[in-house]
Design an enzyme around this catalytic site. Structure first.
Site, PDB file in Angstrom:
ATOM      1  N   HIS A   1       0.869  -1.180   0.000  1.00 58.85           N
ATOM      2  CA  HIS A   1       0.000   0.000   0.000  1.00 58.85           C
ATOM      3  C   HIS A   1       0.906   1.230   0.000  1.00 58.85           C
ATOM      4  O   HIS A   1       1.754   1.385   0.885  1.00 58.85           O
ATOM      5  CB  HIS A   1      -0.920  -0.010   1.223  1.00 58.85           C
ATOM      6  CG  HIS A   1      -1.918  -1.130   1.186  1.00 58.85           C
ATOM      7  ND1 HIS A   1      -2.202  -1.941   2.265  1.00 58.85           N
ATOM      8  CD2 HIS A   1      -2.693  -1.588   0.165  1.00 58.85           C
ATOM      9  CE1 HIS A   1      -3.123  -2.832   1.906  1.00 58.85           C
ATOM     10  NE2 HIS A   1      -3.435  -2.633   0.634  1.00 58.85           N
TER      11      HIS A   1
ATOM     12  N   GLU B   1       1.583   3.438   3.135  1.00 58.74           N
ATOM     13  CA  GLU B   1       2.101   2.813   4.367  1.00 58.74           C
ATOM     14  C   GLU B   1       3.614   2.789   4.206  1.00 58.74           C
ATOM     15  O   GLU B   1       4.207   1.811   3.743  1.00 58.74           O
ATOM     16  CB  GLU B   1       1.475   1.429   4.546  1.00 58.74           C
ATOM     17  CG  GLU B   1      -0.049   1.515   4.670  1.00 58.74           C
ATOM     18  CD  GLU B   1      -0.759   0.159   4.742  1.00 58.74           C
ATOM     19  OE1 GLU B   1      -0.077  -0.879   4.769  1.00 58.74           O
ATOM     20  OE2 GLU B   1      -2.005   0.158   4.764  1.00 58.74           O
TER      21      GLU B   1
ATOM     22  N   HIS C   1       3.060  -3.967   6.447  1.00 59.14           N
ATOM     23  CA  HIS C   1       1.932  -3.045   6.422  1.00 59.14           C
ATOM     24  C   HIS C   1       1.883  -2.219   7.702  1.00 59.14           C
ATOM     25  O   HIS C   1       2.466  -2.595   8.716  1.00 59.14           O
ATOM     26  CB  HIS C   1       0.614  -3.822   6.285  1.00 59.14           C
ATOM     27  CG  HIS C   1       0.419  -4.400   4.928  1.00 59.14           C
ATOM     28  ND1 HIS C   1      -0.423  -3.851   4.000  1.00 59.14           N
ATOM     29  CD2 HIS C   1       0.992  -5.476   4.337  1.00 59.14           C
ATOM     30  CE1 HIS C   1      -0.378  -4.575   2.881  1.00 59.14           C
ATOM     31  NE2 HIS C   1       0.478  -5.568   3.058  1.00 59.14           N
TER      32      HIS C   1
ATOM     33  N   GLU D   1       1.947  -6.150  10.575  1.00 60.79           N
ATOM     34  CA  GLU D   1       0.987  -5.015  10.564  1.00 60.79           C
ATOM     35  C   GLU D   1       1.175  -4.248  11.863  1.00 60.79           C
ATOM     36  O   GLU D   1       0.937  -4.785  12.936  1.00 60.79           O
ATOM     37  CB  GLU D   1      -0.425  -5.582  10.482  1.00 60.79           C
ATOM     38  CG  GLU D   1      -1.558  -4.588  10.487  1.00 60.79           C
ATOM     39  CD  GLU D   1      -1.907  -4.120   9.075  1.00 60.79           C
ATOM     40  OE1 GLU D   1      -1.763  -2.914   8.826  1.00 60.79           O
ATOM     41  OE2 GLU D   1      -2.324  -4.960   8.240  1.00 60.79           O
TER      42      GLU D   1
END
Lengths: 296, 296
Positions: free
Chosen positions: A14, A17, A106, A167
């Protein structure tokens, strides 16, 4: 026991990010940091065009493009639909992969702390979960639904033999935080250490039971008949990722002053609370159940 | 004493600061909430196109377009350059404004809490600062540099006779938080209460001294000779808005492991630490000095 030889660390899946982007830069300057004696580790910037424009994606969410039927469909012509096929060739392909382990980096705007997402289950994952909780007790283990086959799964990390998502949050989109950078780096190092010890059959004694959270469903923000939002996550749920949400607890605050409570019939746990990237689908939070991972 | 009759509340000046957008929606549904007996209050969504695409702006930062020479220059053809002229006609024009008070609603990704930015100074602002600190002790008063004339000033709020910015954080871009929504609403209500009491000459006794912070300069992130970032805000400065930064304190953490300390020669205070919107200019933080506002 299958050994883990080739490892692919993927960042910038992404584009907003950016922690993964800067870690990849660091490792390109100092590749020895991600080497281990039994591993061959490489890095890949997944979505360079989305990074350039500081957006999650250009045309489609790249991290939803890796189901096999999509990877095999050349009629899908968006930027990320093409990019997924390129990444699949580079570090997959799904079903017969070059990479034994994919680590996809992420971040989230939610208060989830360092989280290890495991899209699949099995002995390798069970041991990894136990090991990472032993080395970094602050990490939360997040298990995906169990019903999907790897072929059907649309996440990038599923193109490897094994795959996990690192994450970490909270961090706003397009922001680099020192603490999130460090936690992400430490998680990657711990996963690489694990893979090497796994190869050498030299893991420490692992606890039999490891706490984890398993995804149940997503909750949608309150909308009116025109599809407009009429409320927001209640402040008692904001920042409460992986905390209990009980029937009757405040859940949404409507702009008209009314409070909506949770109408479920048993205690669940939240995750991805008020995540910025999920506003386009009006998702308010994920609901999870607490589960135990058993190492026999 | 000039009285405050017409008040314009502006939201969505930056399209991804969505708290203002939702407060405007609430007040359009319940306009009585922002009425006061001596005030005529209206609302304006400043940048609808940027809100639609969930970006700070389409072509240029709208909140930098309100210097008089730009407002008077029809050759500037970007979306926000045109929009500024429309807003100036609607709630200004600068120099001879219809609006006695403009309240412009913003959010920040920085840990600034509820902050009142005052682009100008004078008796009205001094009283307002003292009153809002009395009613909401958690508010920080942020004074801009003093050297700019109102004509030269490029902020939207400067098109009114008086103008202030309500700036609340931390909240990621494109996220709505219940606490930030409430703090913003409470600040607007307090400012409207103040304006009415000011008109009625019925203000309570105000303290003689009010603490504030005045902008000194911006600091840039560490870059290499190619202009690429080689480090980030050190974790001891992250989230420390309006806290002291002393000579020799850690300031930046380089990706190579080195720590850069603050090289100034006196204690300053930070603000807009690691604000997402300032990455395009590589700004790391604002530096402020502590000042005292005196009500005679």
């Amino acid at each position: 026991m299958v050994s883990i030889n080739k490892v692919a660390i993927v960042g910038g899946t992404h584009g907003n990010e950016i922690t993964g982007y800067y870690l990849l830069q660091k490792w390109q300057d100092s590749p020895e940091l991600i080497q281990r004696p039994s591993l061959n580790t490489s890095t890949l910037l997944a979505n360079p065009k989305a990074y350039e424009i500081s957006r999650r994606y250009v045309d489609q969410d790249l991290n939803r493009q890796f189901a096999r039927h999509n990877l095999e469909d050349p009629t899908l012509g968006g930027y990320e639909q093409n990019r997924a096929k390129v990444i699949n060739q580079a570090i997959g392909p799904k079903g017969n992969p070059k990479s034994d382990l994919v680590i996809d980096l992420h971040t989230t705007t939610s208060n989830m702390g360092p989280t290890l997402l495991m899209p699949q289950s099995g002995e390798f994952y069970n041991k990894l979960a136990a090991y990472i909780k032993m080395q970094m007790p602050s990490v939360t283990i997040f298990r995906d639904e169990d019903h999907k086959s790897n072929d059907e799964h649309h996440l990038l990390a599923t193109v490897g033999k094994y795959g996990v998502i690192v994450e970490v949050g909270p961090v706003p989109q397009a922001v680099l935080r020192h603490d999130v950078f460090q936690q992400t780096e430490q998680m990657v190092n711990t996963i690489l250490d694990f893979a090497h010890l796994y190869n050498e059959n030299n893991l420490p004694d692992l606890p039999r039971e490891t706490e984890a959270f398993r995804f149940l469903q997503s909750l949608t923000l309150p909308l009116n008949e025109k599809g407009e939002r009429i409320g927001m996550i209640h402040q008692s749920v904001q920042d409460s990722d992986f905390k209990a949400l009980n029937p009757g607890d405040p859940l949404f605050q409507l702009f008209n002053g009314e409070t909506i409570t949770y109408a479920g019939d048993k205690t669940v746990y939240t995750a991805f609370v008020n995540e910025a990237a999920y506003y386009d689908k009006n998702l308010a939070t994920s609901l999870m159940e607490k589960v135990v991972i058993i190492n026999e």
